[in-house]
Design an enzyme around this catalytic site. Structure first.
Site, mmCIF file in Angstrom:
data_model
loop_
_atom_site.group_PDB
_atom_site.id
_atom_site.type_symbol
_atom_site.label_atom_id
_atom_site.label_comp_id
_atom_site.label_asym_id
_atom_site.label_seq_id
_atom_site.Cartn_x
_atom_site.Cartn_y
_atom_site.Cartn_z
ATOM 1 N N ARG A 129 0.846 -1.195 0.000
ATOM 2 C CA ARG A 129 0.000 0.000 0.000
ATOM 3 C C ARG A 129 0.875 1.235 0.000
ATOM 4 O O ARG A 129 1.883 1.317 0.712
ATOM 5 C CB ARG A 129 -0.917 0.016 1.227
ATOM 6 C CG ARG A 129 -2.000 -1.056 1.166
ATOM 7 C CD ARG A 129 -2.947 -0.970 2.334
ATOM 8 N NE ARG A 129 -3.912 -2.068 2.303
ATOM 9 C CZ ARG A 129 -4.707 -2.392 3.316
ATOM 10 N NH1 ARG A 129 -4.663 -1.709 4.425
ATOM 11 N NH2 ARG A 129 -5.553 -3.402 3.200
ATOM 12 N N ARG B 29 2.593 1.135 10.306
ATOM 13 C CA ARG B 29 2.086 1.515 8.987
ATOM 14 C C ARG B 29 3.229 1.428 7.977
ATOM 15 O O ARG B 29 4.035 2.346 7.854
ATOM 16 C CB ARG B 29 1.509 2.934 9.045
ATOM 17 C CG ARG B 29 0.644 3.295 7.844
ATOM 18 C CD ARG B 29 0.055 4.698 8.003
ATOM 19 N NE ARG B 29 -0.862 4.788 9.116
ATOM 20 C CZ ARG B 29 -2.153 4.472 9.068
ATOM 21 N NH1 ARG B 29 -2.677 4.039 7.931
ATOM 22 N NH2 ARG B 29 -2.941 4.579 10.123
ATOM 23 N N GLU C 272 -6.258 -0.825 15.461
ATOM 24 C CA GLU C 272 -6.868 -1.791 14.539
ATOM 25 C C GLU C 272 -5.885 -2.897 14.154
ATOM 26 O O GLU C 272 -4.739 -2.638 13.799
ATOM 27 C CB GLU C 272 -7.337 -1.078 13.269
ATOM 28 C CG GLU C 272 -7.953 -2.014 12.248
ATOM 29 C CD GLU C 272 -8.097 -1.382 10.869
ATOM 30 O OE1 GLU C 272 -8.135 -2.138 9.881
ATOM 31 O OE2 GLU C 272 -8.137 -0.136 10.778
ATOM 32 N N SER D 233 -10.127 -5.942 10.106
ATOM 33 C CA SER D 233 -11.348 -5.302 9.641
ATOM 34 C C SER D 233 -12.108 -6.342 8.824
ATOM 35 O O SER D 233 -11.576 -6.876 7.857
ATOM 36 C CB SER D 233 -11.015 -4.077 8.780
ATOM 37 O OG SER D 233 -12.172 -3.339 8.468
ATOM 38 N N ARG E 260 1.139 -6.253 12.614
ATOM 39 C CA ARG E 260 0.487 -5.627 13.770
ATOM 40 C C ARG E 260 0.314 -6.616 14.911
ATOM 41 O O ARG E 260 0.357 -6.244 16.088
ATOM 42 C CB ARG E 260 -0.849 -5.015 13.358
ATOM 43 C CG ARG E 260 -0.667 -3.811 12.443
ATOM 44 C CD ARG E 260 -1.910 -2.970 12.313
ATOM 45 N NE ARG E 260 -1.622 -1.750 11.545
ATOM 46 C CZ ARG E 260 -2.402 -0.680 11.493
ATOM 47 N NH1 ARG E 260 -3.539 -0.679 12.175
ATOM 48 N NH2 ARG E 260 -2.062 0.370 10.783
#
Length: 430
Positions: A262, A277, A349, A352, A391
């Protein structure tokens, strides 16, 4: 993508649902374009009928020796042929415009999704586990003495730039063990089918799951036209692209462990420290292809699968339902799972899970053949992280940290670590 027939039949309902996402309706513009397209198609069909009629009459005029009528009809055939071609071209252009307009619109939320503008309006559903208390100030993962030898951000920056990392030694092994543990749990206990897919995909696959056309800047495209997947949702979901599957094969529940890429466009300055991130990371992704009647229940089942990983690892978390203003583009309802990070003293988070209804299926033309041999219907699709591996590594390191910078590893990982239970303060597994 949305069903144009449903918009025609109830534009007010469509606008009301869409306005919960972006504050405004769109049916007037959609229906105006649709009406123009349908009118052009009808006109082309009328001209085609006139052309066909004149073509039949040409031969009759020739047989009668009526040269004038023959020439008039032949000219009319040519005129109508050009007219039909022009109208068909215009109809195709209007159809492309309508498709582009529909492609830009987000999915419609379920009625039970809370209204809201952003993450502040999300609603907590439940919590599991109690964050540990420490007799010292907890550190973030990259500050721990035992982690520092195996987590090199300078090397990552040298190789690739910012938001990259090089993992080595014990930390790399823990990272790998987490992915293996997730896969084994999903396959052996949750009944998912392990799948291995490419990370380079054709452009139409990105359209199929909704990453394009609106979110191209969030992903990477090669000079050859391939796209690097932002998640295995793209590949797993598109396995039914253009297919008509038997109802008896549903649900199809798949899981894949892949590299993900990403660009993190729009996130400048956010989470620049540590691994939270990154441009390149790993995820264990779950995707379900279901019958429309079971997709809502499947969302809860998949959420439970993701929560179960955290429970086995003993990591405290909370589960929230996203409000209309915070949901992803293709979702009708989304459950986010946030894991407790003591180094940040907050939940972040880690998964999801979303149900998309037939939104992606329409873009992919993915359908199933009903058991009663009725007309093929669109499948429903769901996707969710089970979990984000990097994560999860962060959470394991921070929640297991000791005062000296060592990390006590979750019991569920011990079999994957050769029986080792601790990352020592000097970066060794013991």
């Amino acid at each position: 993508m949305h069903d144009i027939r449903a918009i025609r039949e109830n534009p007010a309902e469509f606008d009301a649902a869409l306005s919960r996402r972006n504050g405004k309706g769109a049916s007037d513009a959609i229906l105006a374009l649709d009406e123009a397209r349908r009118a052009k198609i009808a006109a082309a069909e009328g001209a085609q009928a006139e052309q066909n009629k004149a073509s039949k009459e040409v031969g009759a005029a020739k047989a009668k020796g009526d040269e004038a009528e023959f020439e008039r009809l032949r000219a009319l055939v040519g005129e109508k042929k050009a007219e039909v071609a022009q109208m068909q071209t215009e109809a195709k252009e209007l159809d492309a415009q309508l498709t582009a307009m529909l492609m830009e619109l987000p999915n419609l939320p379920f009625d039970d999704v809370p209204d809201g503008a952003d993450e502040a309006d999300n609603v907590e559903l439940r919590r599991w586990g109690t964050p540990a208390t420490y007799d010292f100030t907890p550190k973030e993962h990259y500050e721990l003495a035992g982690v520092i030898p195996g987590m090199d951000f300078e090397a990552g920056a040298k190789l690739s730039g910012t938001r990259f990392v090089v993992l080595s030694g014990a930390v790399a092994r823990i990272h790998r063990a987490l992915a293996q543990f997730m896969l084994d749990t999903h396959v052996d206990e949750n009944g998912l089918s392990e799948t291995w897919t490419p990370v380079l995909v054709r452009e139409e696959m990105m359209y199929g799951t909704g990453q394009l056309p609106k979110f191209g800047e969030d992903s990477y495209r090669t000079d050859d036209g391939w796209w690097l997947v932002p998640t295995a949702e793209v590949t797993l979901t598109n396995l039914v692209n253009g297919e008509v599957v038997e109802q008896s094969t549903l649900p199809r529940r798949m899981v894949a462990h892949t590299q993900c890429f990403r660009s993190e466009a729009g996130s400048a300055g956010r989470d620049t420290s540590g691994m939270l991130r990154q441009h390149q990371f790993e995820k264990v992704e779950m995707v379900s292809i279901t019958h429309p009647d079971s997709s809502r229940d499947e969302l809860d089942r998949m959420t439970g699968c993701a929560e179960g990983i955290l429970q086995k690892l003993g990591l405290p978390y909370r589960t929230i339902v996203l409000c209309t203003g915070d949901m992803g583009f293709g979702a009708r309802r989304t459950h986010d799972i946030e894991v407790w990070l003591p180094g940040q003293d907050t939940y972040r988070e880690i998964s999801s899970v979303s149900v998309c209804g037939d939104f992606q299926a329409r873009r992919m033309n993915a359908r199933f053949k009903p058991a009663d041999s009725g007309k093929p219907q669109f499948v429903h699709t769901l996707n969710g992280s089970g979990l984000a591996v990097g994560r999860c590594l962060i959470a394991v390191l921070e929640n297991g940290q000791q005062k000296d910078g060592a990390v006590r590893l979750p019991e569920a990982l011990h079999p994957y670590m050769g029986g080792k239970t601790l990352l020592s303060a000097d970066g060794q597994l013991v």
